[in-house]
Design a protein around this motif. Sequence first.
Motif, PDB file in Angstrom:
ATOM      1  N   GLY A 165       0.937  -1.282   0.548  1.00 29.66           N
ATOM      2  CA  GLY A 165       0.327  -0.171   0.073  1.00 29.66           C
ATOM      3  C   GLY A 165       0.921   1.537   0.077  1.00 29.66           C
ATOM      4  N   ILE A 166       2.032   1.426   0.514  1.00 30.57           N
ATOM      5  CA  ILE A 166       2.875   2.177   0.408  1.00 30.57           C
ATOM      6  C   ILE A 166       3.578   2.379  -1.441  1.00 30.57           C
ATOM      7  N   TYR A 167       4.364   1.737  -1.059  1.00 30.72           N
ATOM      8  CA  TYR A 167       4.881   0.876  -2.903  1.00 30.72           C
ATOM      9  C   TYR A 167       3.882   1.088  -3.667  1.00 30.72           C
ATOM     10  N   ILE A 168       3.647   1.854  -4.769  1.00 32.91           N
ATOM     11  CA  ILE A 168       2.910   1.976  -6.442  1.00 32.91           C
ATOM     12  C   ILE A 168       3.279   0.949  -7.391  1.00 32.91           C
ATOM     13  N   PRO A 169       3.160   0.103  -7.710  1.00 32.72           N
ATOM     14  CA  PRO A 169       4.083  -0.505  -8.827  1.00 32.72           C
ATOM     15  C   PRO A 169       3.759  -0.170  -9.860  1.00 32.72           C
ATOM     16  N   PRO A 170       4.503   0.087 -11.300  1.00 37.67           N
ATOM     17  CA  PRO A 170       4.096   0.205 -12.314  1.00 37.67           C
ATOM     18  C   PRO A 170       2.675  -0.363 -12.974  1.00 37.67           C
ATOM     19  N   GLU A 222       6.461  -0.209 -18.720  1.00 39.35           N
ATOM     20  CA  GLU A 222       6.407   1.379 -17.348  1.00 39.35           C
ATOM     21  C   GLU A 222       7.852   0.949 -17.216  1.00 39.35           C
ATOM     22  N   THR A 223       8.513   2.078 -16.484  1.00 41.63           N
ATOM     23  CA  THR A 223       9.436   2.285 -15.314  1.00 41.63           C
ATOM     24  C   THR A 223       9.578   3.283 -14.325  1.00 41.63           C
ATOM     25  N   GLU A 224       8.055   3.710 -14.489  1.00 36.36           N
ATOM     26  CA  GLU A 224       7.602   4.328 -13.206  1.00 36.36           C
ATOM     27  C   GLU A 224       7.383   3.691 -11.716  1.00 36.36           C
ATOM     28  N   PHE A 225       7.519   4.092 -10.968  1.00 36.06           N
ATOM     29  CA  PHE A 225       6.586   3.899 -10.011  1.00 36.06           C
ATOM     30  C   PHE A 225       5.948   4.482  -8.502  1.00 36.06           C
ATOM     31  N   GLY A 226       6.002   4.643  -7.546  1.00 36.92           N
ATOM     32  CA  GLY A 226       4.741   5.155  -6.949  1.00 36.92           C
ATOM     33  C   GLY A 226       5.240   4.576  -5.396  1.00 36.92           C
ATOM     34  N   ILE A 227       5.561   6.206  -4.512  1.00 33.31           N
ATOM     35  CA  ILE A 227       5.442   6.616  -3.508  1.00 33.31           C
ATOM     36  C   ILE A 227       4.387   6.953  -2.100  1.00 33.31           C
ATOM     37  N   GLN A 228       3.389   5.950  -1.353  1.00 28.99           N
ATOM     38  CA  GLN A 228       2.748   7.460  -1.250  1.00 28.99           C
ATOM     39  C   GLN A 228       3.583   8.001   0.025  1.00 28.99           C
ATOM     40  N   HIS A 229       4.128   9.391   0.113  1.00 28.29           N
ATOM     41  CA  HIS A 229       3.892   9.793   0.914  1.00 28.29           C
ATOM     42  C   HIS A 229       3.441  10.221   2.150  1.00 28.29           C
ATOM     43  N   ALA A 285       2.684  13.727   2.426  1.00 30.89           N
ATOM     44  CA  ALA A 285       2.585  14.800   1.529  1.00 30.89           C
ATOM     45  C   ALA A 285       1.478  14.324   0.481  1.00 30.89           C
ATOM     46  N   GLY A 286       1.685  13.037  -0.142  1.00 27.16           N
ATOM     47  CA  GLY A 286       0.536  12.366  -1.332  1.00 27.16           C
ATOM     48  C   GLY A 286       1.498  11.778  -1.798  1.00 27.16           C
ATOM     49  N   VAL A 287       1.212  11.010  -2.719  1.00 27.32           N
ATOM     50  CA  VAL A 287       2.029   9.858  -3.751  1.00 27.32           C
ATOM     51  C   VAL A 287       3.052  10.705  -4.827  1.00 27.32           C
ATOM     52  N   VAL A 288       3.722  10.381  -4.761  1.00 32.59           N
ATOM     53  CA  VAL A 288       4.440  10.717  -5.862  1.00 32.59           C
ATOM     54  C   VAL A 288       5.713   9.323  -6.559  1.00 32.59           C
ATOM     55  N   ASN A 289       5.627   9.823  -8.010  1.00 32.67           N
ATOM     56  CA  ASN A 289       5.886   9.254  -9.113  1.00 32.67           C
ATOM     57  C   ASN A 289       7.386   9.148  -9.059  1.00 32.67           C
ATOM     58  N   TYR A 290       7.947   7.996  -9.694  1.00 31.22           N
ATOM     59  CA  TYR A 290       9.530   8.429  -9.630  1.00 31.22           C
ATOM     60  C   TYR A 290       9.871   8.031 -11.106  1.00 31.22           C
ATOM     61  N   ASP A 291      10.887   7.850 -11.637  1.00 26.75           N
ATOM     62  CA  ASP A 291      11.271   7.228 -12.902  1.00 26.75           C
ATOM     63  C   ASP A 291      12.217   6.428 -12.378  1.00 26.75           C
ATOM     64  N   SER A 292      12.330   5.266 -12.939  1.00 28.60           N
ATOM     65  CA  SER A 292      13.904   4.346 -12.262  1.00 28.60           C
ATOM     66  C   SER A 292      15.201   4.878 -13.209  1.00 28.60           C
ATOM     67  N   LYS A 293      14.573   4.983 -14.349  1.00 29.81           N
ATOM     68  CA  LYS A 293      15.978   4.669 -15.347  1.00 29.81           C
ATOM     69  C   LYS A 293      17.193   6.070 -14.893  1.00 29.81           C
ATOM     70  N   GLY A 294      18.459   5.234 -14.524  1.00 30.74           N
ATOM     71  CA  GLY A 294      18.925   5.651 -14.084  1.00 30.74           C
ATOM     72  C   GLY A 294      19.428   5.752 -12.902  1.00 30.74           C
ATOM     73  N   PHE A 295      18.986   4.978 -12.269  1.00 27.93           N
ATOM     74  CA  PHE A 295      19.444   4.760 -10.651  1.00 27.93           C
ATOM     75  C   PHE A 295      20.171   4.311 -10.204  1.00 27.93           C
ATOM     76  N   LEU A 296      20.499   3.438 -10.353  1.00 28.70           N
ATOM     77  CA  LEU A 296      21.372   2.514 -10.751  1.00 28.70           C
ATOM     78  C   LEU A 296      23.123   3.636 -10.676  1.00 28.70           C
ATOM     79  N   GLU A 297      22.362   3.847 -12.240  1.00 28.59           N
ATOM     80  CA  GLU A 297      24.742   4.982 -12.394  1.00 28.59           C
ATOM     81  C   GLU A 297      24.378   5.816 -11.195  1.00 28.59           C
ATOM     82  N   LYS A 298      23.342   6.687 -10.603  1.00 27.01           N
ATOM     83  CA  LYS A 298      23.456   7.695  -9.977  1.00 27.01           C
ATOM     84  C   LYS A 298      23.737   7.109  -8.252  1.00 27.01           C
TER      85      LYS A 298
END
Length: 1996
Positions: free
Chosen positions: A487-492, A497-504, A506-519
Amino acid sequence: VKVTPTGQLQLIDDEGKEHKINKKTEGTIRPMHPTSVEGVDDMIRLGDLNEAGLLRNLLVRHKEGIIYTYTGSILVAVNPYQLLPLYTTEHVHMYTDRRLGELPPHVFAIADGCFFNMRRNKKNQCCVIRSALYISTGETWFTVRVISVTNITFGNAKTIRNDNSSRFGKYIDINFTKGGAIEGARVEQYLLEKSRVCRQAPQERNYHIFYYMLMGMSAEQKKILSLGSAAEYYYLTMGNCTSCEGRDDVKEYAHFRSALKILMFTENDSWEISKLLAAILHLGNVWFLFLQLHISGLRREAELTVCVPSSQVAPKELEKCLTQRSFMTARESVTKALTSDQAVDGRDAFVKAIYGKLFLWVVDKINAAIYKKSEDSEEVQQSIGLLDIFGFENFSKNSFEQLCINFANEQLQQFFVKHVFKLEQDEYARENIVWKHIDYQDNQRTLDVLASKPMNMLALIDEESNFPKGTDTTMLQKMNTVHGKGGIYIPPKNNYETEFGIQHFAGVVNYDSKGFLEKNRDTLSADLIQLVESSSNKLLKLAFQKELSTGTNKDSKRVPTLTGQFRQSLDSLMKTLTACQPYFIRCIKPNDFKKPMLFDRELCIRQLRYSGMMETIRIRKAGYPVRYTFEEFLQRYRVLLKTYICDPKIKCCESICESVLTEEEDWKTGKTKIFLKDCHDTMLEVERMKELNAKALLIQKVMRGYKYRKQFLRKRAGALVIQKYWRGHKGRKLYRLVKHGFARLQAQVRSRQLHFQYKKKREAAIVLQAQIRGHLARKQWKRKRDAVILLQAYTRGLLARKMRRAVSSELENKANAESITDQEMVDSVFGFLPAIVVGGQEGQAPVGFEVRMITEEIDIDDISMDEELPQDDFDDLDEYSFSKFASMYFQGAASPTHIRQRLQQPLLYHEDAADVLASLTVWWIILRFMGDLPEPKRQVQAQRNARQERFINKRGSTVQEVPRSASSFRKPSIIMEEVRLAKPPTLQTVSEDDDSMNGEGPSLDRPLTSLEKLHIIVGYAIVRRDLRDEIYCQICKQLQDNSNRNSYFRGWILLSLCLGIFPPSERFIKYLQSFIRFAPGGYASYCAERLKRTGLNGVRGEPPAWLELQATKTKKPMIVSVTLMDGRTINLPVDSGSTSREICQILSNKIKLNDTFGFSLYVALYEKVWALGSGREHVMDAISQCEQEVKRKGGQEQHAPWRLFFRKEVFTPWHDSKEDKISTELIYKQIIHGLKFGEYQCQKEDDYVQLAAKHLYIQHGSGSSPEHVKEVVQECINTSLLESKSEAKWVQMVSTAHAEVRQKADTVKAEMVDYAREKWPMFFSRFFEVVKLSGPALSKNKFIVAINWTGITFLDEREKRLVELSFPEVTGVNTIREGKASGQAVSLLTLKGDFTLAGNTAEDMAELVTMFLSGLTERSRYAVTLKESDRQDDPTFLSFKKGELIIIIKDDEFSQKHGWIKGESVRTKKVGAIPADDIVILSLINLSPTQRTNIIQANQKGTVERVALATLKEFSLQYFRNAAPERLWVNSREPIRQPLLQKLVRLFLLDSCVPILKYMGDYPAKQMQSPLELTDQIFGPATKHEALRDEIYCQIMKQMTSNNNRLSMEQGWQLLWLCCGLFPPSQSLLRHTQRFLESRRREALSADCLQRLQSSLRMEPRKLPPHQVEVDAIQQNSTQILHKIHFPNDTEEIFEVMTSTRIKDLTLNIARKLGLTTADGFSIFVKTHDKVLSLNETDYFFDSLRQITDWSKKANRIKDGGPVNVPYLVFFMRKLWFNVIPGRDTEADLIFHYPQELPKYLRGYHVCTKEELINIAAQLFRIKVGNDKSQIVTIPKILKELVPADQLKAMSENEWKKTVTASYNKQGAMSVDEAKVAFLKAVYRWPTFGCAFFEVKQTSELNFPDIVRIAISKQGVTIIHPKTKDVLATHPFNRIASWCSGSTYFHMTIGSLVKGNKFLCETSLGYKMDDLITSYVNLFLRERKAGQTKNQRFDM
């Protein structure tokens, strides 16, 4: 609400829009609470406690421009998007020392609350500033001002929603001192947004630094770096925005450079930063195409080429690293070409790494500049932390950075929730507080998914980053699998799709996982690392230092990921925050358009909602945020309790709350705490301050009343005494006046009565006489007429002849009188004086001295006196005329000229009535001596009555009785008589002889000879000291204007004789010297010489001898004959002042005698002889005594048969007869002479024979004839012995003994001298007549002390020995100054008791004993131990037992001066160091076995026990560490290893014991340390740590307890004196310290230590150890410390400065002494070799000096590499020029204002007209030359001293001369001081009067020249053009927001603290500017607060 005409309700909202209400919406509307209409400061007080009420409150306040609102202690800030006047200095002062809620909400209130709680609770504080939805805040201004971080714009950039957004998180920890001053700070950074360097969103900019640099850098620098405009660079144009509205990049770059300088960045650092930034921009313009390097346009390699100089790498290597990648296989290295996308990614990664590393380096550099680590590792620093971190972010596209940012916000939200909700409600439950639970939004589940649970998201990202084949896709799959259903983690939505969401929260925020590992990996390729390593850019390599070291280390661990680093730093941050008391600032963004006065309700309500503001308000409203334990509450608010009984504590707390807080107030008491609202805390604090103020006023009232009562009583008592004496004086004066009036009235009445009677009788007599006379006359007239005529004829003839003969005789006598010489005048005065050529050869010589003698002469030119005569300065004697003295000191109307009448009163004033009568008697005698009065006609019998006899005896002669014994020349029976004659008895006053002093007395009212008159005059002067000036004045008076030649010369003869007998006082001596210059003939030099000699050798004891009268004729020295024991007679010149010491010295020089000690001058008269010694005795006194004795026997004085002899009187215990042959020869001759005449007697005949045989051998050698033997027998053997045994028998015995002598003649002489020394010690003794005042009982209290080389013997008048003392038995001798009656006294300390002896020669006796004791001690090799010492563990020290004999080894290995001696134990034969106070050195040279036994037993027994003194024994039982066997409170030579006090045993290392021992000399130190170094080691730690102060007191008093070493005790008292002035002991030790000092009141420093101790109890302790001046003063045993103070007018004065003197006290003292009207504005300055520093008036003077000299020493030591001595001068000058009006205080004008203002004027700092220049030049010329117009010609030469330097060429030199002269003449007769005041008045009219000027180089203002002149005065800071003198800017002090200085700069901010103008200048005098501005600002603040009544906070 509005009602329409139709009756419907209509609403008008805040924007003015109308809304109709229908029945559906009517139920949703409620009336507004009154608190929501106008708004409230604290939202807890809202009546509408709902979202609408909150929003409405913020809206209302936002419209009114009020951006701050409270929620309890939480501050809500709404961004106004405009600059408001909220951050001025006025606001700062307004919120200082005010409680939260007293004033409207403000960030300053939060800051002051943090500061107050930090100091009150001694707990660190933190302030969490949270932004909501992309909002960055500028609320950290008050810390940024401390560290100037805002100017470091590497981390700030323009975003869509904020023009100055911080793109990194920072936590700033500000450290404070105990006093509350900022000590330093430290910055921690979190997660810099490095991706912004490579890409920006639309309408956003890159980091500010790039734009600042391109706009602000000079064209030359840009050319070097090949830089252009911002539009030319790809990295700066991605957001299509290169400028920022409202931000001046050029000015900001100047501020940036200023900040770098302030933060200690060098110019090279700044340039290196610019080079790396330029390299980043150039790299951004590099593009890649088809795996080849390609640049758009035709310049394909241009950007790469210009990039190389900045990065300083090889071009080929750079190209290779950007286009290729190297890999290591199992066997070899493989190179792989990169695609264009990979190359771009690699370049961007490299650029981001460079910028990130550069940012970290800058932060570290800032921390190095601003962070100051505490010098004391144990001291806990207090701090306030400020967290300003990125807000919650939710973009259209969110990446890895947003995830980390939001994770940090989740952590902070949890911290907020935990602090505000969880902990608070849990505590209410624990304390049993009735509480309704409040629900709140808890984000713990989100944190569990992100970072807390196993396999959390951040762990999965890290795990996948560590797999070589891990990709963003595999990472996303794992997260879907693990967290997809929580319920906290929102899968694509699908697998593509490369985006996933998190229930913060302050609300839901969607993140693009592209480049996560390199960064997350955040790594650079090995190729780029090697490229950096090959670069020659030092800063680049320094930034990558960690990576370079990791690359070289093959075994190093894997580089941590970005997630791991961020989590680690975030965990550290949370621990820090948890340990602090937090304050929260919630920032609300009113709109997304950055527009002022625009309030978006929806946006604001969302922010309020997810920040939990509603729940916060509820819990804050219902809760109790302020909590105290009962003990803490009582400790702080006990003052509010109305009773002194406080038990139990809970009742007391409730009682306080009930009395202060109203019944309606909501406060609770729990189990252990009391719970209050914020307002309650404020109310309690206000009441507490009121109560403390009231109590302080009460204490002040009582103390002031006591003080003034005490002063009043003292003054009243003094007034009563003055009144008493004044009334008595007035009464006596009035009585005398009335008595005199009545006497005059009586005289008038009686005179009138007598006159009337006389007149009547006279009239009757006249009538009778007329009738009778007429009848008789007529009857006889006829009869006598004829006879008369006949008689007249014969009588006139006879008279004429007689008159003629008389006139002729008178003329003849007058001619004969004028031809008399002064020598004849002397003869006529004293009768005929025989021309005696040599004194001491008259009459029959004493028995034994009739032999023929060899005579030698001593020329007066060969004499070299030991004591040079003082050289008088006769240049100023013209000022000391006798007439001037007479006008000042003569009584009544006495004139200074010659008269012939008797005086009615003395010339000078005398208190003693006897002196007055004696003065009149002396005047009568002087008139008779000079012939001004005739001798009495009445003859009186020559015999004198008994009173006259007593007067003569008491006046002068010491030969009162001739000793009766005449049997021998010198034998023991004559000792008493010799002593009795050795010193004249004290001359008594003649006041008893009333008749002799009275002019009518029978003893003086008879004809006297001139010698008798002289003896009377001189006798009075000798006896009565106060009569000497009177006598000289009387003689001088009779000499001045004396026309009688006979009287005149008699007066000079009398004056010359008196000058040789007694000196005048210091008051009259100059006048007498001046008078003598005008003497007739040769009297001037003769009298001057006699006066000098008398002044040098003191007053005589006898009147002048006949030999002196004879010398008066020739005015030359007298010649006396002195006989030596070898038969020689030496004639030598002497004068009236010659002493026996001078005669002995002359004789010793003549005969070349080296061993002079013990040889004395002897006087022989008839059969008696006595010693004059070799001291201060006058030789002519002895001769005068002899003459008076001869006269008493009926002889004539001039024929007195006295003789002078030079003999050996006493031997030293260490006498060596072989050292001086001449000395031995004389003593040998003295022995032979004494044997012959029976002076020396032997018990056995054989001794006579042996001595005679040795004499024969010395005279004639081994062979001798019978005639020689017979001759020797006649020379050696006494006549009585020759009569008892025949001469032949003696000749036979001597011949037999002579045959046995076989040695050298010199050796035989030495043997004879040693025999006499051993045989007859009593005959070689010096005798002193004394009276015992105290000591062991003796049979007689008046006896003779005989001192010789064997010791000291007490003898009675029959030569019975009362006490015999050897020198080892004498432990000490002290001279005691008794009163005038008792004379001198000596305390003789011995093992047989302490004797106190008094006598006229006691001082000489003490000197002789001291000399013998010190000489024996110095030469002694023997000592006896006083106690046992076992030092087996250290071979340096010698172990011994009590009473053991020690042989001293003198090889200088140990310093005896510092209390250590090298010795050998006789018992053990071991050698080692011995403490000097553990032994007693025996005063002997050779030690016999008997002496050894006796002395050891005596020392073991000890001397008389001393009185018990107070010690620390009682204190040690309670407070010292447990050391039962040891007596820790007693002196010990062994250093202690642990502190004495139990409480310090485990807290402090002991490092002060050894320095104390070294200072006191109780510890052997091979390397000497200065006293200052030792006192620093002793007192330095104690001044920093209060706990150590008692330890220092205890250690010093311990070493002073039972310490027998005098030197050690002296040094101990010095340490205790210093300690008492530095700091007081604790209350527990104070009583013992006072008793310790009071029991030792006899010590010189004890009273002063007690006084300093009391003073230190009243004042603050000193902060630093003693200064060098204090240590030097007490080392010289001076408790008065004097310091020289210099003034601007080149004068100086000495002032007393005490240890507790503050700068303000010294300033007031100087102003008072100089007579200044006020001390305000003046200050003390210290000038070192390179600085002039002003001292803070509240500091101690010596602390300030110590701080400055230590700082200078440290700086010079670093520079020169060794210890240095820092010279300094202390100046007193005006610092602040306010209320200075020339002419009001003339002293201040002349001493300070003029010399301080003149240099400024001459340097050309002022603006003035030509007329003013000329006028001032004339005034300055008058100041230099006064009214001397002849100096006008020198004007051209001194023009630089008259005219400002920049105006010298305004006119030619002649024109200047002409105009200045004209102005000079116009000024009239003006004095120099008036000219100085006139100069000041002229300068006073200019606005720059009193300014302090500084020439500086500025870089902040482009419109100003580089070099400007800054003037600081009471008007503020003025910036002036140095050439035109135009005012460029003026900044009043209230406009200067802040200022600071460094060693090379000065910086200030003008205007607002947030958006003020910065002004930076380069100068080495920044510290002066800083101090001046601070002083002026403090002055104005004091003046402003003076009239205000304001509650002050007490930090308790």
